[in-house]
Write a protein that holds these residues in place. Structure first.
Motif, PDB file in Angstrom:
ATOM      1  N   ALA A 229     -29.525 123.362  82.454  1.00 36.77           N
ATOM      2  CA  ALA A 229     -28.284 123.489  81.682  1.00 36.77           C
ATOM      3  C   ALA A 229     -28.127 124.948  81.282  1.00 36.77           C
ATOM      4  N   PRO A 230     -27.066 125.618  81.734  1.00 36.02           N
ATOM      5  CA  PRO A 230     -26.930 127.051  81.443  1.00 36.02           C
ATOM      6  C   PRO A 230     -26.535 127.294  79.986  1.00 36.02           C
ATOM      7  N   ARG A 231     -27.308 128.129  79.310  1.00 37.39           N
ATOM      8  CA  ARG A 231     -27.032 128.474  77.904  1.00 37.39           C
ATOM      9  C   ARG A 231     -26.758 129.974  77.821  1.00 37.39           C
ATOM     10  N   PRO A 232     -25.484 130.351  77.731  1.00 35.30           N
ATOM     11  CA  PRO A 232     -25.149 131.782  77.732  1.00 35.30           C
ATOM     12  C   PRO A 232     -25.646 132.482  76.468  1.00 35.30           C
ATOM     13  N   HIS A 233     -26.084 133.735  76.637  1.00 37.31           N
ATOM     14  CA  HIS A 233     -26.558 134.531  75.507  1.00 37.31           C
ATOM     15  C   HIS A 233     -25.364 135.230  74.858  1.00 37.31           C
ATOM     16  N   ASP A 234     -24.583 134.487  74.111  1.00 36.65           N
ATOM     17  CA  ASP A 234     -23.362 135.050  73.520  1.00 36.65           C
ATOM     18  C   ASP A 234     -23.190 134.679  72.048  1.00 36.65           C
ATOM     19  N   ALA A 235     -24.247 134.179  71.408  1.00 32.04           N
ATOM     20  CA  ALA A 235     -24.123 133.749  70.013  1.00 32.04           C
ATOM     21  C   ALA A 235     -23.748 134.907  69.096  1.00 32.04           C
ATOM     22  N   PHE A 236     -24.123 136.138  69.466  1.00 33.34           N
ATOM     23  CA  PHE A 236     -23.828 137.290  68.610  1.00 33.34           C
ATOM     24  C   PHE A 236     -22.336 137.597  68.544  1.00 33.34           C
ATOM     25  N   LEU A 237     -21.541 136.974  69.426  1.00 36.44           N
ATOM     26  CA  LEU A 237     -20.093 137.180  69.425  1.00 36.44           C
ATOM     27  C   LEU A 237     -19.361 136.133  68.579  1.00 36.44           C
ATOM     28  N   ALA A 238     -20.083 135.190  68.015  1.00 37.85           N
ATOM     29  CA  ALA A 238     -19.448 134.086  67.274  1.00 37.85           C
ATOM     30  C   ALA A 238     -18.482 134.554  66.184  1.00 37.85           C
ATOM     31  N   PRO A 239     -18.797 135.628  65.424  1.00 44.11           N
ATOM     32  CA  PRO A 239     -17.851 136.028  64.361  1.00 44.11           C
ATOM     33  C   PRO A 239     -16.472 136.436  64.876  1.00 44.11           C
TER      34      PRO A 239
END
Length: 523
Positions: A229-239
């Motif tokens: 299951a691909p989990r993109p490393h983009d959590a830092f863009l959530a705001p």
């Protein structure tokens, strides 16, 4: 490190490095922040990459980094924690405390493949547990292959795998019960179907011998293909609440044809937006996105200039170097140049002038050995730091003075030694003109010492070609065109210097050394 950038590239994989290369060639102040966790780090070889088939992903990354560095791109290890807007653009904060501002951001942070929690699977990922038949199929052709399905996309993968072997078993528990039509389609090509859940992958080391099922049976296989299951490393863009779209792989950040997100300052490229992008596509898309980000900045600059109604100011060498020094807490190592230490160590102390003295290490070293040394640099920040460093040490009988300016700041004075180490003139007059004027400051019987880069770093390959000229000492001498009746050539040689490559390995680089003596009446 500078605190302000034209573009920050998040991620040092193929997509990020390709974008950074284009930005460096476009003369942008670019920084790559890399967490060191590229998706293909588990594989020893890449395949289907034209010109690099079978090469190591690590070798490609090292070469790509060196190529980008050759155009002025800088690198920092770290993980981005958060991105926010401010009045001038974006603020990027990292987990280790860096706070950087940037006009634009290219996100190329990739993804993680979350694999099923099956013993023996994760530890063989990239070796005999594989995901892409185009990347790995040739190496396991005609072997016993298994396909561990995790979603409906696994059926497409199963059909593809049959191209590389006629011994294929599809483990279908991840799909539930297959329709009679689907079963018939797969069996029509000799594909075996196994509905029992997989309990364990067994084998020796990286090698696989069988898949053990939940009922205890074992199915012999040599390699397994599966899709995590691909989990993109983009959590830092959530705001920033960027627009996302549904894909067969899940919800991913949406980009337009130029790679731009719903935020006009942010582009995204590679696996972070497309799990199916292989190395060649990531490189190509990264190149395109790097150019697109630069083009957007160019447009913004022209818009701002037109609105202001004033000509765009030309940037001087002094402004470029001041920006370089003021944007970092410390630029150089504060160690004396080895060539100067060797040569000046054999000269009687007198008056010395260092052209482009930077943060003052060479001047301080001379002063500590009895010279009355003066350093001149175009950067106010560099001169201030040099003076502070000199005030903090015991200079004995010597002296260390610093002044802001170019070589003309010493006009009318003569010195027993005039030295210049790795002088660069990125704007304004040619470097050789500066060095000729430096030669005018040498007293009769005194010496002119010029140290320069004689070749590109060995790790950079051909990256320097076409944008920087490296001069051998004889070439430097010819370019200076000093009168041989006035000047005696004492040394004109290339010296090998130990250094460290971008990947931390010991290496060497060539320095050009030119030592001239102004003849006096006794000659």
């Amino acid at each position: 490190m500078q605190n302000s950038w034209d573009v920050i590239v998040a991620g040092g994989g193929p997509a990020g490095l390709s974008a950074a290369l284009m930005l460096g060639r476009a003369r942008r102040r670019a920084l790559v922040i890399d967490a060191g966790s590229v998706r293909n780090r588990f594989a020893d070889h890449m395949h289907g990459v034209l010109g690099h088939d079978g090469a190591s992903p690590r070798d490609l990354a090292a070469r790509g980094r060196a190529e980008a560095e050759a155009y002025g791109v800088e690198f920092a290890a770290g993980t981005i924690e958060r991105v926010e807007h401010d009045a001038d653009g974006l603020v990027v904060r990292t987990l280790d405390g860096l706070e950087l501002s940037t006009r634009a951001l290219v996100v190329a942070t990739g993804l993680t493949d979350d694999l099923p929690d099956i013993p023996g699977l994760v530890e063989r990922w990239g070796q005999t547990v594989l995901h892409c038949p185009y990347c790995h199929g040739w190496e396991v052709r005609e072997k016993r292959l298994g396909v561990l399905t995790t979603s409906p996309l696994g059926l497409h993968q199963a059909e593809l795998i049959r191209q590389w072997s006629d011994d294929v078993t599809v483990f279908t528990a991840g799909l539930g019960e297959l329709s009679p039509e689907t079963q018939a389609r797969l069996r029509a090509r000799g594909v075996r179907l196994e509905p029992e859940p997989v309990a364990e992958v067994v084998g020796d080391g990286a090698e696989i011998s069988a898949v053990r099922l939940s009922d205890g049976r074992e199915v012999a296989v040599d390699a397994i293909f599966t899709m995590g299951a691909p989990r993109p490393h983009d959590a830092f863009l959530a705001p920033l609440d960027l627009t996302r779209s549904e894909t067969p792989f899940g919800r991913f950040i949406e980009v337009d044809a130029m790679g731009r997100t719903s935020d006009e300052r942010i582009w995204a490229v590679g696996n972070v937006v497309n799990p199916g992008a292989n190395v060649p596509k990531s490189i190509g898309d990264g190149s395109f996105v790097g150019a697109a980000a630069n083009a957007a900045l160019v447009t913004a600059e022209f818009d701002a200039a037109a609105k202001a109604g004033e000509p765009w100011p030309e940037v001087s060498t002094a402004e470029l170097w001041e920006e370089r020094y003021s944007g970092a807490d410390r630029v150089w190592s504060h160690s004396v140049n080895a060539v100067l230490a060797d040569i000046a160590g054999h000269l009687a102390p007198g008056r010395a002038l260092d052209i482009g003295s930077g943060e003052g290490a060479d001047v301080i070293w001379l002063a500590e050995r009895g010279w009355d040394a003066t350093g001149i640099d175009v950067s106010t920040t560099a001169v201030r730091r040099a003076a502070e460093a000199a005030a903090a040490v015991d200079l004995g009988t010597g002296s260390a003075d610093f002044a802001v300016g170019d070589v003309d700041a010493a006009s009318g004075e003569v010195f027993d030694l005039v030295t210049s180490s790795f002088l660069h003139s990125p704007a304004g007059e040619p470097r050789e003109d500066i060095l000729r004027r430096a030669a005018d400051r040498v007293a009769a019987g005194g010496h002119l010492l010029i140290t320069s880069h004689a070749s590109a770093p060995p790790w950079a390959g051909d990256a320097h070609a076409g944008h920087h000229r490296f001069l051998a000492p004889d070439d430097e001498l010819e370019l200076l065109a000093l009168d041989p009746d006035v000047w005696e050539v004492v040394l004109a040689e290339t010296r090998e210097r130990a250094t460290t490559s971008p990947d931390g390995e010991p290496s060497t680089i060539d320095d050009g050394v030119l030592l001239l003596r102004r003849r006096d009446s006794r000659d």
